[in-house]
Design an enzyme around this catalytic site. Structure first.
Site, PDB file in Angstrom:
ATOM      1  N   GLY A 522       0.828  -1.197   0.000  1.00  0.00           N
ATOM      2  CA  GLY A 522       0.000   0.000   0.000  1.00  0.00           C
ATOM      3  C   GLY A 522       0.861   1.245   0.000  1.00  0.00           C
ATOM      4  O   GLY A 522       2.087   1.169  -0.163  1.00  0.00           O
ATOM      5  N   GLY A 524       0.962   5.462   1.755  1.00  0.00           N
ATOM      6  CA  GLY A 524       0.388   6.537   2.554  1.00  0.00           C
ATOM      7  C   GLY A 524       1.130   7.826   2.317  1.00  0.00           C
ATOM      8  O   GLY A 524       1.913   7.957   1.369  1.00  0.00           O
ATOM      9  N   GLY A 525       0.905   8.805   3.193  1.00  0.00           N
ATOM     10  CA  GLY A 525       1.559  10.088   3.040  1.00  0.00           C
ATOM     11  C   GLY A 525       3.077   9.988   3.160  1.00  0.00           C
ATOM     12  O   GLY A 525       3.818  10.741   2.549  1.00  0.00           O
ATOM     13  N   GLY A 527       4.909   7.349   2.224  1.00  0.00           N
ATOM     14  CA  GLY A 527       5.420   6.697   1.028  1.00  0.00           C
ATOM     15  C   GLY A 527       4.906   5.273   0.938  1.00  0.00           C
ATOM     16  O   GLY A 527       4.041   4.858   1.700  1.00  0.00           O
ATOM     17  N   LYS A 543       8.747   0.214   5.142  1.00  0.00           N
ATOM     18  CA  LYS A 543       8.125   1.509   4.873  1.00  0.00           C
ATOM     19  C   LYS A 543       9.201   2.436   4.306  1.00  0.00           C
ATOM     20  O   LYS A 543      10.194   2.735   4.976  1.00  0.00           O
ATOM     21  CB  LYS A 543       7.558   2.044   6.188  1.00  0.00           C
ATOM     22  CG  LYS A 543       6.707   3.278   6.133  1.00  0.00           C
ATOM     23  CD  LYS A 543       6.180   3.528   7.554  1.00  0.00           C
ATOM     24  CE  LYS A 543       5.325   4.755   7.654  1.00  0.00           C
ATOM     25  NZ  LYS A 543       4.835   4.960   9.030  1.00  0.00           N
ATOM     26  N   ASP A 640      -3.166  10.770  15.947  1.00  0.00           N
ATOM     27  CA  ASP A 640      -3.793  10.284  14.708  1.00  0.00           C
ATOM     28  C   ASP A 640      -4.338   8.865  14.902  1.00  0.00           C
ATOM     29  O   ASP A 640      -4.142   7.995  14.071  1.00  0.00           O
ATOM     30  CB  ASP A 640      -2.796  10.315  13.548  1.00  0.00           C
ATOM     31  CG  ASP A 640      -3.502  10.254  12.184  1.00  0.00           C
ATOM     32  OD1 ASP A 640      -4.690  10.633  12.108  1.00  0.00           O
ATOM     33  OD2 ASP A 640      -2.876   9.824  11.209  1.00  0.00           O
TER      34      ASP A 640
END
Length: 827
Positions: A522, A524-525, A527, A543, A640
């Site tokens: 996947g 995300g913000g 990377g 990640k 978050d």
């Protein structure tokens, strides 16, 4: 006041050019006011201001030009429904290129087409009334806006009633408030956003009447008149949109579908000879047409809906919940199982009872690309699955569809005249001879094989782990730049005490097959995230900071120094990092069950979350948050916390992840402020979202939202149900204060959960999302309240924050994120 000068000029031109009555276009410099109208080119429709019968208010509307006016039955579209005028207004093209309605008396705008018009087009747009009844705003050959996309209470041929699966936007009919009041009424008609292959009539926020399920793309003849005129209903869908529309074989026929102020859909045709509307069909008509008339686990029998005897009958294996009321004709309580189901470890001891010629019940879940045996097997292997149906589609591909149900079966009809299908319902008892499905013995065999395979896999992972630990020291080489950055990842005294293993880039490239797309989990913000296999066959999630990202360096430093210091069973474990050749990479333990949102908000996957699993996840998240607030070496505010940031291991235990936005507090620090608000809207507390003020109570608020999501199975960020959108917390609050808390519980677990436990979680969730931080409990109190016994009383909650509904003319919902670094797929 530029618009006022423009208005005076256009009004003067309108008086000079009064012959505009009868034209089909409005152009810059021309306005419509008083008795002036636009008329479509062939004279089918007219547009202008009207006052309904028995009313002193004025509206801009479109009506059939051949039907006597001011007959309310001629009006097919109204612009300023929410802003009635005391006298005829003015329709004109504003300086921004939009069609607007002005209140001449108050000199204010009461309605606008409200679209973005380019600078080049602002003085060159035109409004045209088409012979279909569609008012269109154009620039050259481009359509900028059209009334067909904003229907009122009438559906003309060519109008779509639709639901956009990507944005959540809905296009519905909304009834008049009364026969002489065009303001929005109590009833709406549209595609069901939760089950987008059926339509609903809603009364305010409650289901009023439901259609049959549309199985595939289809266009069928629904009515044929004696003169040979045929009416066709079409149901279509693509990747983004589901919609229904209809057409007529003779375009000169004046035909409309009307949603009346009393909630009836009527198919009407104008009879020029008698000057009346001929009623061709209407819905709902009788008892069985009304939603859930007989309650759960009961069928309304279509062959005797008006019988003095009850049209409601309990399904096989069920009995009336309130027998005395049932006899008296009060069926809303429905039916309950005669015997509790025996279903454990994926083995079901009962059988599936077949019911024929039915309208399939509500809350169905579609499983794509399944054979009949696969459809049967998937339901049989899932203890939460209460029924399934295998239906042949009528689209061009003629692909059969597998539908399954979890929880109560609602709004089921037998001997239904449209869409007669077969459904198999899970019941207690011995399976009749010849009944289709896998035997219990074969299921037990499969289970034994699965257990043996899992044990072998576990041993391989344990062996691989020790082999990886043995070889880890050989992979610790890094560049000078890596050492420099890692040395900055310190939290006390300027020394490197992160205790974080370092990996070289070569080992990362080998583990991910050179960051192959096949390994990508996947993005995300921060990377992309890749699945990797290190030496010893240990699976990890890798990640990688995106080089295109304008964010992430600070978050990389933040996360690497924080997670390395955190050791808790409910926090994701950081195994190491790599900083080499401009690469910044974090290596985590691999979570085979992905993130919580992938299960919780998927209609089929959510059934794998039985109540026991959900409650364990709630407790685990709470323990993880309590640890970072109180017991870790650092006092941390996550900032978050949400479902996509909770990962699930192989046994569905939760682990809180993504600490890129977290903030470290001093041991005695209570609160802080920031000028940069980061996180995800919908999970932010009001004091943080509005003023940047945050404390432990920010995480408590986010946990409360997440808790309500887990219990209800509904996503807060896209919580849209009806025209006045509301938050999940408000919906829960309204049901709670009316004593209807049980209705909050996800239907897939409502029947099997420990009700008192679920209700306690709802109450704790409402306490966590209160407006004032001081009114919210600490995480210590949350854990005590969740685990308290049934007799323990909890504080009374107040109305939740952000609970005032939006009043919007469109039914549109968007997920609105600020800066958030979330990995949306499996890690």
């Amino acid at each position: 006041m530029g618009w006022l000068l423009r208005y005076l000029v256009t009004l003067l031109l309108s008086l000079i050019l009064s012959f505009c009555t009868g034209q089909d276009k409005i152009v810059p410099g021309i306005s419509i006011s008083g008795n002036l109208t636009l008329t479509s080119s062939l004279g089918a429709f007219a547009l202008g201001f009207f006052s309904p019968e028995n009313s002193s208010k004025y509206f801009l509307g479109i009506w059939y030009n051949t039907v006597p006016v001011p007959s309310n039955t001629a009006i097919v579209w109204v612009a300023n429904r929410k802003s009635p005028l005391d006298s005829p207004g003015v329709l004109m093209l504003a300086s921004d290129g939009n069609l607007v309605v002005l209140d001449e008396a108050r000199k204010v705008m009461v309605w606008s087409s409200n679209v973005s018009v380019s600078a080049a087009a602002k003085n060159s747009t035109t409004g045209s009334l088409m012979d279909t009844g569609n008012l269109v705003l154009r620039f050259g050959g481009d359509t900028l806006w059209e009334s067909f996309e904003h229907p009122s209470d009438n559906m003309l041929p060519g109008i779509k009633v639709s639901f956009n699966k990507r944005t959540g936007q809905q296009r519905r009919l909304t009834s008049w408030a009364a026969p002489d009041d065009p303001q929005p009424g109590n009833f709406t008609f549209g595609i069901d956003p939760e089950v987008p292959f059926q339509t609903f009539i809603w009364k305010e926020t409650t289901g009023y009447s439901r259609s049959s399920i549309f199985v595939g793309k289809d266009t069928s003849t629904v009515f044929q008149n004696q003169d040979g005129t045929a009416y066709f209903l079409s149901y279509n869908f693509d990747a983004d949109e589901v919609y229904i529309t209809y057409s007529v074989s003779d375009s000169s026929v004046q035909l409309r579908v009307w949603l009346s102020p009393t909630g009836q859909l009527e198919l009407l045709q104008w009879q020029g000879s008698s000057r009346t509307w001929l009623l061709l069909a209407k819905y709902p008509v009788d008892n069985c047409d009304f939603y859930a008339r007989c309650g759960p686990y009961s069928a309304c029998h279509r062959d005797e809906p008006q019988s003095p005897r009850s049209p409601c009958k309990c399904l096989t294996g069920f009995t009336a919940k309130f027998p005395n009321k049932w006899v008296a004709g009060e069926w809303s309580g429905g039916c309950v199982r005669e015997n509790v189901l025996t279903c454990g470890n994926g083995i079901f001891e009962g059988y599936f009872s077949k019911l024929e010629k039915v309208k399939l019940p509500d809350h169905s879940v579609l499983l794509e690309n399944r054979s009949m045996s696969q459809c049967d097997s998937e339901c049989r292997h899932n203890c939460s699955c209460t029924a399934y149906a295998y239906v042949n589609a009528t689209d061009t591909n003629n692909i059969a569809k597998c539908f399954v149900w979890f929880g109560e079966l609602m709004d089921l009809e037998q001997n239904h005249d449209i869409g007669q299908y077969e459904i198999y319902i899970r019941v207690h008892g011995s399976e009749p001879a010849g009944n289709k499905g896998l035997s219990v013995n074969s299921l037990r065999q499969s289970l034994v094989i699965a257990i043996v395979s899992s044990a072998a896999g576990l041993l391989a992972i344990i062996f691989g782990y020790f082999l990886w630990k043995k070889n880890l020291g050989k992979e610790g080489r890094t560049t000078g730049r890596m050492s420099e950055i890692i040395s900055n990842v310190s939290v006390a005294g300027g020394r490197n005490d992160t205790e974080l293993p370092l990996f070289n880039l070569r080992s990362i490239l080998a583990a991910t097959n050179n960051f192959s797309e096949a390994n990508k989990l996947g993005e995300g913000g921060f990377g992309p995230v890749y699945k990797g296999i290190l030496l010893g066959d240990q699976e990890v999630a890798i990640k990688r900071l995106s080089k295109k990202s304008g964010q992430g360096h600070l978050e990389f430093m933040n996360e690497s120094k924080l997670i390395a210091k955190l050791q808790h069973t409910n926090l994701v474990r950081l195994l190491g990092c790599c900083i080499e050749e401009e690469e910044m990479i974090l290596i985590y333990e691999y979570m085979p069950n992905r993130s919580l949102d992938k299960f919780l908000f998927d209609p089929f996957e959510k059934t794998k979350l039985d109540w026991g699993t959900r409650f364990r996840i709630i407790e685990g998240i709470a323990q993880g948050v309590l640890y970072i607030h109180k017991y870790s070496r650092l006092k941390i505010i996550h900032r978050d916390l949400k479902a996509s940031n909770v990962l699930l291991d192989g046994t569905m235990n939760p682990k809180v992840s993504d600490f890129g936005m977290a903030r470290i507090f001093g041991i005695n620090q209570v609160e802080a402020n920031t000028n940069k608000v980061v996180g995800t809207y919908g999970y932010m507390s009001p004091e943080y979202a509005l003023y940047g003020h945050f404390s432990e109570k920010l995480d408590v608020f986010s946990f409360g939202v997440l808790l309500l999501e887990i219990v209800s199975g509904k996503r807060n960020a896209s919580f849209y149900r009806f025209e006045n959108s509301r938050t999940l917390a408000r919906w829960v609050w309204e049901l709670w204060k009316e004593g209807r808390g049980v209705e909050v519980i996800d239907a897939s677990v409502r029947e099997t959960c420990r009700t008192h436990e679920a209700l306690r979680c709802i109450q704790v969730g409402l306490l966590c999302v209160q407006e004032e931080p001081a009114d919210r409990p600490t995480m210590s109190s949350v854990i005590r309240m969740i685990g308290a016994d049934e007799a323990t009383s909890l504080p009374v909650s107040k109305e939740p924050a952000f609970s005032t509904p939006r009043n919007s003319s469109s039914i549109t919902t968007y997920s609105n994120n600020v800066v958030t670094f979330t990995l949306p797929e499996a890690r």
